[in-house]
Write an enzyme that holds these catalytic residues in place. Structure first.
Site, PDB file in Angstrom:
ATOM      1  N   LYS B  95      -9.948  -7.614  16.169  1.00  0.00           N
ATOM      2  CA  LYS B  95      -8.899  -7.241  15.226  1.00  0.00           C
ATOM      3  C   LYS B  95      -8.049  -6.179  15.905  1.00  0.00           C
ATOM      4  O   LYS B  95      -8.519  -5.076  16.193  1.00  0.00           O
ATOM      5  CB  LYS B  95      -9.490  -6.697  13.928  1.00  0.00           C
ATOM      6  CG  LYS B  95      -8.389  -6.359  12.915  1.00  0.00           C
ATOM      7  CD  LYS B  95      -8.898  -5.835  11.599  1.00  0.00           C
ATOM      8  CE  LYS B  95      -7.712  -5.395  10.756  1.00  0.00           C
ATOM      9  NZ  LYS B  95      -8.101  -4.486   9.670  1.00  0.00           N
ATOM     10  N   GLY B 156      -6.117   1.498   2.325  1.00  0.00           N
ATOM     11  CA  GLY B 156      -6.840   2.439   1.486  1.00  0.00           C
ATOM     12  C   GLY B 156      -6.136   2.796   0.193  1.00  0.00           C
ATOM     13  O   GLY B 156      -6.622   3.605  -0.591  1.00  0.00           O
ATOM     14  N   ALA B 182      -5.657  -5.019   3.990  1.00  0.00           N
ATOM     15  CA  ALA B 182      -5.180  -3.669   3.619  1.00  0.00           C
ATOM     16  C   ALA B 182      -4.571  -3.612   2.229  1.00  0.00           C
ATOM     17  O   ALA B 182      -3.622  -4.332   1.915  1.00  0.00           O
ATOM     18  CB  ALA B 182      -4.162  -3.131   4.621  1.00  0.00           C
ATOM     19  N   GLY B 183      -5.093  -2.728   1.412  1.00  0.00           N
ATOM     20  CA  GLY B 183      -4.502  -2.470   0.113  1.00  0.00           C
ATOM     21  C   GLY B 183      -5.066  -3.291  -1.034  1.00  0.00           C
ATOM     22  O   GLY B 183      -4.760  -3.035  -2.195  1.00  0.00           O
ATOM     23  N   ASN B 204     -12.101  -3.487   2.301  1.00  0.00           N
ATOM     24  CA  ASN B 204     -12.992  -2.417   2.706  1.00  0.00           C
ATOM     25  C   ASN B 204     -13.072  -1.334   1.640  1.00  0.00           C
ATOM     26  O   ASN B 204     -14.041  -1.245   0.897  1.00  0.00           O
ATOM     27  CB  ASN B 204     -12.553  -1.833   4.054  1.00  0.00           C
ATOM     28  CG  ASN B 204     -13.534  -0.811   4.600  1.00  0.00           C
ATOM     29  OD1 ASN B 204     -14.411  -0.340   3.904  1.00  0.00           O
ATOM     30  ND2 ASN B 204     -13.398  -0.470   5.856  1.00  0.00           N
ATOM     31  N   THR B 205     -12.014  -0.540   1.529  1.00  0.00           N
ATOM     32  CA  THR B 205     -12.038   0.611   0.624  1.00  0.00           C
ATOM     33  C   THR B 205     -12.478   0.254  -0.799  1.00  0.00           C
ATOM     34  O   THR B 205     -13.316   0.942  -1.392  1.00  0.00           O
ATOM     35  CB  THR B 205     -10.640   1.265   0.568  1.00  0.00           C
ATOM     36  OG1 THR B 205     -10.303   1.716   1.884  1.00  0.00           O
ATOM     37  CG2 THR B 205     -10.623   2.454  -0.381  1.00  0.00           C
TER      38      THR B 205
END
Lengths: 254, 254, 254, 254
Positions: B95, B156, B182-183, B204-205
């Site tokens: 990545k 995040g 992301a997001g 992830n977050t």
């Protein structure tokens, strides 16, 4: 587990029965969805025929019936329909729908409150379909409704949670279950409602008119479960500033 | 089934490994998510220790590793990190992340394209993290990237699909898998990306910081599956005008 | 007052000249808009005719010209077009547009940066049309662009500020004027961009295809002014909880 | 020109008078806004003092007064307040506000309809503040209200047009003026409401709490005018596919 009136539900997905291409597709979608509560207009049920072609497959699935008063334009019409429904189907559960305007099928708050008050007195478990209006939801709770069913967007529009800000206020203030109804257009819409803390969602058009209604029903089943789990496990906050998931310390310099 | 480079995946949910409160929680979340691909910053892995405390539990789960170059600010730094990662972890999957700005961690399109071109030549399977910019995604495809990873919103932020209109254009035009990255802040966000036709999402977050990350991982698993099924079974269109799910014929008059 | 390169502007509304039904309508709209800067594709100008039917009315209005490189697909083509434009029109101002894809006309960040760098060296005042990507905007600033022109949504779509979150980040970080370009579909869109702190907006389609382009140009003029004034006078915060504008003390009890 | 009951208005911006830091600022903002109609809670007016410090400056501005029943929780309280207001201020115009819930100040549709019906009989020109609910708006029109005032979002929230889809339906169906009230947070919000075809907007918090309320009032004045002009001159449609404002013919090849 969700409790409405005297009934408990493992599934938080309720289904409507309109617009399916066939009885078989409807019955298969009902099964795939895992729902325990389906709504249907009284008119669609032939209450005198023991082999009614919509009721039979539903009863075989073991689901509970939630007759609705779709088509009623006044409290009086709705009350009459409710009484017929209880007699014919042997259930006191009732989805109260009163929409005088044929174009957008928006619920009438005045007639709905009036009918709800009377039907509660007559022993019905009333679940009113209503605008996402926190004040009328509270008044419906006050007269004894078993749940409230605020709309997400116009019936059949598939537009999703256009009333989000108000649904949030309703959920905050309600002492009865909040079932988001109308306009849920996709599994993500259903999940979003559940993440906000809705107790259940009612879906019809998005499943019935899908390319493959049975697979779509299964998708909604999972999305509703996922949304509820997310609500229960605690979603993180939203913020514009980024926070690295990965550490930012310039690892190449070490 | 999803294929990226020479690898097939049953699960369309990829996971990041940052921000978890403990290795154990991370490993349990990875299992609950059903993911087959997890990403981690090179720095976080002690490549010389055979008993590294992040790698060991992941390898036990049987997931594939997707090392990332998080922290790199230039193509040069990213290429160096990639080489270290391949040597240490024995995988050519990468990545590619290059973000010069520490505040919002936005990807640099110029450096990313330059690094991608070189890394492809060196035999890497490159999955670049990139702005939701249809032109740069196409160029990354043209230099041989194995997939593209457009961002939904800042890393995040949990803000969800703020780049929706552009992700739609990217999906329409792409010949390689599109992994939304992301997001993604909730299962409904993930489902929505999948309903639009994304090939996978990376989260992830939203999982790592959830009240209960393991339950949240399970919720994302279901939401991604639900979104994919909805995409495949064909969602209905959206429209403002209402259409009754239940028939409107005034049944009381009959 | 807005300054770009060596030029000051009282009006923060820039206009495009495409799609108007006639030269006269265009000239009248330009006047009604109060703009001091209009952009046009080189191709549309007959640079050898002294009585060119698009240039003449614009020059009469006393507006500045901002030739653009619309149609260019590479840095090379854009640079060549820029040189022709400067020679023909006697201005060093240039709107740099490079979009290889004819469908959505999205700008190419790689070619745009390359061309910008070269054109700045050649003494142009470069205003690049670019994706709402904070990193590439910063790099364009770093090579000496006079302003950046991030897109709101696809050209001609009238979809408004779909890139809002990223425009906000760009405005926060930019040391050169930020001119929001493409997709502004209504005066409210223009006002919203200005309220966020954009330095100017460029509008074309929304005015040119309006029922009455001249009145619409006037409406945009006022909306841009209003948005700027609101930005300067300080907008209040947004919050979900209500706060009474009128006092809630139960006045009837007193 | 807008007509409500027997009164015509050149300005389509109505103002509330709460939350201003001083009487002088309020009076200056009223002048800058160009409004011809301002609303105030009865309580705030000392109806016996000839030199009341809120009334005097408003009357000097030459604006019409729209007393409101803010603070009323029932139809009965609202009717009583309305009678006091008419007697004290000598106007039959009335903004009917009934909100039992102090937290979000949402209007009560049942009490509002009941009070409206009675007040119309008593000769008032009733402008009810109401949820953006198309059915209740129609019923308020049917009992003789002079206009309807659906809310954009919670009072004082500055959240803008969160009820957009429903306001659109209300505008389509209404035979009396539609005045969008509550939650308008910026000039762009006001312009957007006007572009949709609203007849007027009522603004208070966004002006009163601005850094510079007088400049903000002027900004709203222009935005409302701009939005109305855009509505009248015909906005173009919105679409995802791009359309070049500038011609795409590859001019360099000719």
């Amino acid at each position: 587990m969700l409790t409405i009136a005297n009934q408990t539900f493992h599934s938080r997905l309720f289904l409507g029965t309109g617009k399916f291409s066939s009885r078989q597709v409807m019955a298969d979608a009902v099964k795939a969805s895992g729902t325990e509560l389906v709504t249907m207009a009284l008119k669609r049920v032939d209450v005198h025929a023991s082999d009614d072609d919509i009721l039979a497959p539903l009863l075989e699935c073991g689901v509970n019936l939630l007759p609705n008063t779709s088509g009623a334009r006044t409290a009086e019409e709705a009350i009459f329909a409710a009484q017929l429904a209880r007699e014919a189907l042997g259930t006191s559960f009732l989805k109260l729908e009163i929409h005088p305007d044929p174009r957008y099928l928006m619920p009438d708050p005045i007639e709905t409150l009036k009918a709800a008050e009377e039907l509660v007195k007559q022993g019905f478990h009333v679940l009113p379909y209503i605008h996402a209006d926190p004040v009328i939801c509270k008044r419906l709770e006050d007269v004894g409704c078993a749940a409230v069913m605020p709309l997400a967007s116009p019936i059949g529009s598939n537009l999703g949670l256009r009333t989000k800000d108000f649904i949030q206020i309703i959920i905050e203030g309600s002492n009865v279950p909040v079932v988001v109804d109308a306009g849920i257009g996709s599994p993500s819409d259903a999940a979003e409602a559940m993440e906000m803390g809705a107790d259940a969602v009612l879906v019809n058009t998005a499943i019935a008119v899908a390319g493959n209604p049975v697979v779509m029903a299964d998708a909604f089943r999972m999305a509703v479960t996922a949304g509820r789990m997310a609500y229960e496990s605690g979603l993180g906050g939203r913020q514009l500033k980024a926070e690295a998931s990965s550490p930012l310390t310039a690892f190449l310099e070490s």
